[in-house]
Design a protein around this motif. Structure first.
Motif, mmCIF file in Angstrom:
data_model
loop_
_atom_site.group_PDB
_atom_site.id
_atom_site.type_symbol
_atom_site.label_atom_id
_atom_site.label_comp_id
_atom_site.label_asym_id
_atom_site.label_seq_id
_atom_site.Cartn_x
_atom_site.Cartn_y
_atom_site.Cartn_z
ATOM 1 N N LEU A 169 -13.686 27.499 4.826
ATOM 2 C CA LEU A 169 -13.626 28.478 5.859
ATOM 3 C C LEU A 169 -14.139 29.761 5.476
ATOM 4 O O LEU A 169 -14.524 30.554 5.947
ATOM 5 N N ALA B 151 -17.848 30.064 5.352
ATOM 6 C CA ALA B 151 -18.286 30.217 6.490
ATOM 7 C C ALA B 151 -18.126 31.781 6.929
ATOM 8 O O ALA B 151 -19.113 32.042 7.545
ATOM 9 N N LEU C 280 -16.324 31.968 14.612
ATOM 10 C CA LEU C 280 -16.247 30.469 13.875
ATOM 11 C C LEU C 280 -15.841 29.349 14.900
ATOM 12 O O LEU C 280 -16.355 28.138 14.399
#
Length: 450
Positions: A21, A24, A104
């Motif tokens: 994450l 990202a 996200l």
């Protein structure tokens, strides 16, 4: 049909754990389009499996900088910076809110297990036009349906949690290990909670000399204080546990230093029976347990226990990457350029210098192993290391060479990490914590100074 253009495709991140994450978030800040594929049913699925375990580092070092900026934009309230989170809290208070942010939330697919990565239309032997070809990932969902995803680049942050090392002494499973699987557990069972009935009043053998083993041993010690008949044996392959006992009160992460101190005391008073130079050759299932056969200090060993805890560490799943051109170190199974910096024969987690995209690159451009998986079989990974890795990779993919090369990392100079786990006075403690700051100097070479 014309080949897809790589530049128009997303950067695929495999794994929605802390490093995945964070990757990202950094890709988004660089104007790149990420797509995160997570095999589990939710983000942080692997972390949730050791949710009862407490990290040895406080929140201020457990949150990636780009992720923090993304969360702050949506009003996220940061936990107390000096608090030590559990794995469960790391997921619930950080990873889940991060995944739910507007930038996200639509870029994460859960229940999406990547089983193979290749170049579209080319196996690993084909060279002509290879660099123009995008990556093609074969993905299987929870129902077994197979899909394919194209990517301009791939960051494999899938970790190693699902691939524990075998119990045999030579890298192979002990004879009968598969047959005895019902009597074996992974490295961090919830001894004082969900799994208590399995250990209370029973005899457990813990195998391994990492901090995961220490966490389980100390939980068993606590259990023995309230559950009569609880017996604890500990087997290590080395001749002494001194390395795991670590720096004690000199450790810059007090929780980690305390772990070694408490374990040494438990062994010293006989609550934990320590067996050294152990080689487990055979496991034989019994009606109510398992017989462990092998040697200890070259003498025959035969031990009957109820449960064996395999805390011998992990190794990367490389089968899914057979069609990618990788350059891996033959010893550590990590990117070749990184091996000399993380070799567990030389380094603990506190002596790993800063490193980024250049050392993580492979012959197939745009493919990277990041996070725990980038360390191969080395057990010295820390979250802070992974966060800096993905920051550097994102910069390189965006064309910022200077930003990619400007790597910085702060790690503790004391303490010994076989895995990144530790303990508090009244709780078990655990992995992936970023450290308190101590600036690390130039890279060290295997067997000598830089």
């Amino acid at each position: 049909m014309s080949e897809p253009q790589r530049a128009d495709l997303p950067v695929v991140v495999i794994g929605a754990g802390p490093v995945g994450l964070a990757a990202a978030a950094h890709l988004l800040e660089r104007g790149l389009e990420p797509l995160v594929l997570e095999a589990g049913a939710s983000v942080g699925a692997a972390v949730s499996q050791w949710g009862h375990v407490r990290l040895f580092s406080p929140w201020r070092y457990d949150v990636d900088a780009a992720a923090r900026r993304l969360l702050a934009a949506e009003g996220w309230t940061s936990p107390s910076p000096e608090e030590l989170p559990t794995g469960r809290e790391l997921v619930q208070r950080y990873l889940e809110p991060l995944a739910a942010t507007e930038p996200l939330s639509g870029r994460i697919r859960t229940g999406a297990r990547v089983v193979a990565v290749t170049r579209a239309g080319a196996d690993r032997t084909r060279t002509l036009g290879r660099q123009r070809r995008p990556y093609r990932l074969r993905v299987v969902d929870a129902s077994g349906r197979v899909d394919h995803v194209l990517a301009r680049a791939v960051l494999d942050a899938s970790g190693t949690w699902s691939r524990p090392n075998p119990l045999g002494p030579d890298g192979l499973p002990a004879v009968g290990e598969d047959d005895a699987c019902e009597r074996l557990t992974g490295s961090l069972p919830d001894v004082l909670g969900r799994d208590r009935a399995r250990f209370a009043g029973r005899h457990t053998l813990v195998v391994g000399m990492g901090h995961s083993a220490a966490n389980t041993l100390l939980a068993l010690v606590e259990l023995a204080g309230t559950a009569p008949g609880t017996r604890i044996s500990w087997a290590i392959r080395g001749g002494t546990a001194r390395r795991l006992y670590g720096g004690g009160s000199d450790d810059q992460l007090p929780a980690r230093g305390l772990l070694g101190t408490r374990l040494r005391e438990a062994v010293g008073i006989g609550v934990v029976r320590l067996m050294t130079r152990v080689a487990i050759e055979r496991l034989t299932p019994l009606a109510d347990g398992v017989r462990v056969t092998g040697t200890s200090r070259d003498e025959p060993l035969e031990l009957e226990v109820d449960t064996v805890v395999n805390a011998t560490g992990f190794r990367p799943d490389l089968e899914m990457l057979r069609e990618v051109r990788l350059d891996l170190d033959p010893v550590v199974e990590c990117p070749r350029g990184l091996a000399e910096l993380i070799d567990p024969n030389v380094h603990s987690c506190g002596t790993v210098p800063a490193h980024g995209e250049r050392l993580l690159a492979h012959p197939d451009d745009g493919f990277y192993l990041v996070g725990t998986k980038s360390y191969g079989r080395a057990p010295t990974f820390l979250l802070a290391t992974g966060y800096e890795q993905v920051r550097s990779v994102a910069a390189a993919l965006a064309g910022d060479r200077a930003g990619a090369d400007a790597v910085e990392l702060q790690l503790p100079a004391t303490g010994v990490c076989s895995t990144d786990l530790a303990a508090q006075p009244d709780e078990t403690a655990g992995c992936c914590g970023a450290p308190q700051p101590v600036l690390v100097g130039p890279a060290r070479r295997r067997g000598g100074a830089a």
